[in-house]
Design an enzyme around this catalytic site. Structure first.
Site: not given
Ligand code: F6P
Length: 514
Positions: A252-253
């Site tokens: 995600g990041r």
């Molecule tokens: O904060 C936890 C997390 O899993 C992040 O790593 C990620 O960017 C965010 O939540 C959002 O997750 P998703 O894109 O699966 O909704």
């Protein structure tokens, strides 16, 4: 693999820490008149000066040996080759592949076609009218990267549809994001790698109701999604040709370069999005080819490791003297703290050294009038990254001179201080480390390069510490507890003793009893 702290390279640095701890930075500059240029990396348009860090040339040699002992350069190569570098999830980390100019795949073409369609009016809303605005729903890595870019380029690049982002479920975030928006001509983009994140689910459902109220049964025609869980997005009601896949191997990041960047592409056009990726790909090429000592992200990583694990600094600050980079700190907090805020190695052994320091920051000069007092005279010092745009963003050169001289003054004041024996409150101890990063015009390409610089810094630091920079198990427990606490809000008798008084207080206030 044994802990990195068991290596000779680490032990050598521990001894050097004891030798250098009391040496004033001014002595290091006096001993080497070319220090300012020697301890810098010039990438042409991006200049990284780490001469104000508390390192000697011997420490730098030892740090380079540490990077080799940890095989940090090998870790970056493995990432580039798509090898499994995220052991706990048995995955590769594919963000470099996603932005590689040679890897643009069929889904990229589909994404580009959609972006062009929305921007030119060829792809229309449920009512047949062109989309005039975009509501992007996502949180964490599905929000912070695009939000940073939208803010950074918003002054210099005309937006097609107006793009707003919504992350929180406090109600205010959604209200503000939809304020004045006409649902009939709004495209809702649901961004969630897992398509299971509670906040994003709640806001997506809220948006669906908002849309249904306005356009009725055709609400999904005003929706699209970005997800690695295409099936779940389909179950939500979004048509298959409106779901843009992201790879499981893109964290995600680190995902801004994938379809997660859709809000950016919708706002500024595909060319701008492509230029961001090109800038990042250029940083990839540098990270993969430069020797450790000439490698900007590797050196930033080594200095963070030095400061956190050896010198005992528990925080680091990022201060861009550039309002356009106002959201960089938020992005770096997730990037660095979610990546490297870990206490066990990839193999599961507890570390016996400090890893990721806390990241905070703010825009210079505003930050000077907020937290810099502590940086200069506080009992706990904080290494700072000072980012300076070489060019005046609005062409006001005289005012830009004021900004640059202020930024440089901070770097020198922190490093060298000023003695005042008679008036201790006017004594500035100095010896406070900083890295100064100067960049040329903040084009999309430069922005991509800067963000990728920090991405590689993060991955290199994780590799040196031996931890996994690509998982985030630490956030799971809170999610699980939240699920179990939810029913207790209406059934306080089943709450644990630690929560009962708090739930009762909340309930009293919600009922208006006090
Ligand atoms: O904060 C936890 C997390 O899993 C992040 O790593 C990620 O960017 C965010 O939540 C959002 O997750 P998703 O894109 O699966 O909704």
């Amino acid at each position: 693999m044994p802990l990195i702290s068991a290596t000779d390279a680490w032990k050598n640095l521990t001894e050097m820490r004891d030798q250098i701890s009391g040496v004033p930075l001014s002595d290091l500059f006096d001993a080497d008149h070319a220090r300012a240029s020697n301890l810098a990396i010039d990438l042409g348009g991006l200049y990284v000066d780490f001469s104000r860090q508390r390192v000697s040339s011997e420490v730098l040699i030892a740090l380079a040996a540490l990077a080799e002992a940890a095989d940090a350069p090998g870790f970056i190569q493995k990432m580039a080759k798509g090898e499994t570098v995220n052991l706990s999830e048995d995955r590769a980390a594919l963000h470099m592949q996603v932005r590689s100019t040679s890897a643009a795949g069929p889904d990229d073409d589909r994404l580009k076609g959609f972006v062009d369609g929305v921007r030119t009016g060829g792809t229309v809303s449920a009512s047949g009218a062109p989309f005039t605005s975009v509501l992007a729903i996502g949180i964490g890595g599905s929000e912070l990267g695009p939000a940073l870019i939208l803010d950074a380029l918003g002054d210099t690049h005309e937006s097609g549809p107006e793009v707003r982002m919504c992350a929180n479920i406090d109600g205010t975030a959604f209200r503000r994001a939809t304020d004045d928006l006409d649902p009939e001509t709004t495209l809702v983009v649901v961004i969630s790698k897992s398509f299971r994140t509670m906040e994003t689910q709640a806001n997506a459902e809220r948006a669906a109701t908002w849309m249904q109220t306005a356009v009725g049964d055709d609400w999904a025609k005003n929706f699209c999604a970005v997800s690695a869980n295409v099936e779940e997005a389909g179950k939500f009601g979004i048509a298959e040709d409106r779901v843009f896949a992201m790879l499981e191997g893109v964290g995600g990041r680190y995902s801004l370069w994938s379809a997660v960047g859709l809000p950016v592409a919708l706002a500024f056009g595909w060319e701008v999005f492509a230029a961001l990726r090109t800038g990042a790909a250029e940083m990839d090429a540098h990270a993969l080819s430069a020797a450790v000592r000439e490698n900007a992200p590797m050196m930033l990583a080594l200095l963070t490791v030095w400061n956190a694990s050896f010198m005992g600094y528990q925080a680091e600050a990022c201060v861009p003297y550039d309002t356009r980079l106002g959201k960089l700190v938020d992005h770096l907090q997730q990037l660095e703290m979610e990546s490297n805020g870990k206490r066990v190695t990839q193999e599961g052994y507890p570390v016996d050294y400090a890893t990721q320091p806390a990241v905070f920051g703010g825009i210079g000069l505003n930050a000077q009038h907020a937290f810099f007092q502590q940086l200069h005279q506080g009992t706990t010092a904080v290494p700072v990254d000072i980012l300076i745009p070489a060019r005046a963003p609005t062409g006001d050169e005289a005012q830009h001179d004021l900004l640059i001289s202020s930024a440089l003054a901070q770097a020198d004041a922190l490093a060298f201080g000023r003695e005042n024996i008679e008036a201790p409150h006017r004594h500035y101890p100095g010896g406070r480390p900083s890295t100064v990063i100067v960049y040329d015009a903040l084009t999309p390409k430069m922005l991509g390069k800067l963000i990728a610089l920090y991405e590689h810094k993060t991955a290199c630091a994780g590799a040196i510490w031996g931890i996994n920079p690509f998982d985030q198990w630490g956030v799971e427990l809170g999610k699980q507890l939240s699920d179990s606490i939810l029913p207790m809000l209406s059934d306080v008798d089943n709450a644990p003793a630690s929560l009962t008084p708090l739930i009762q207080a909340v309930n009293r206030m919600r009922r208006g009893d006090e």
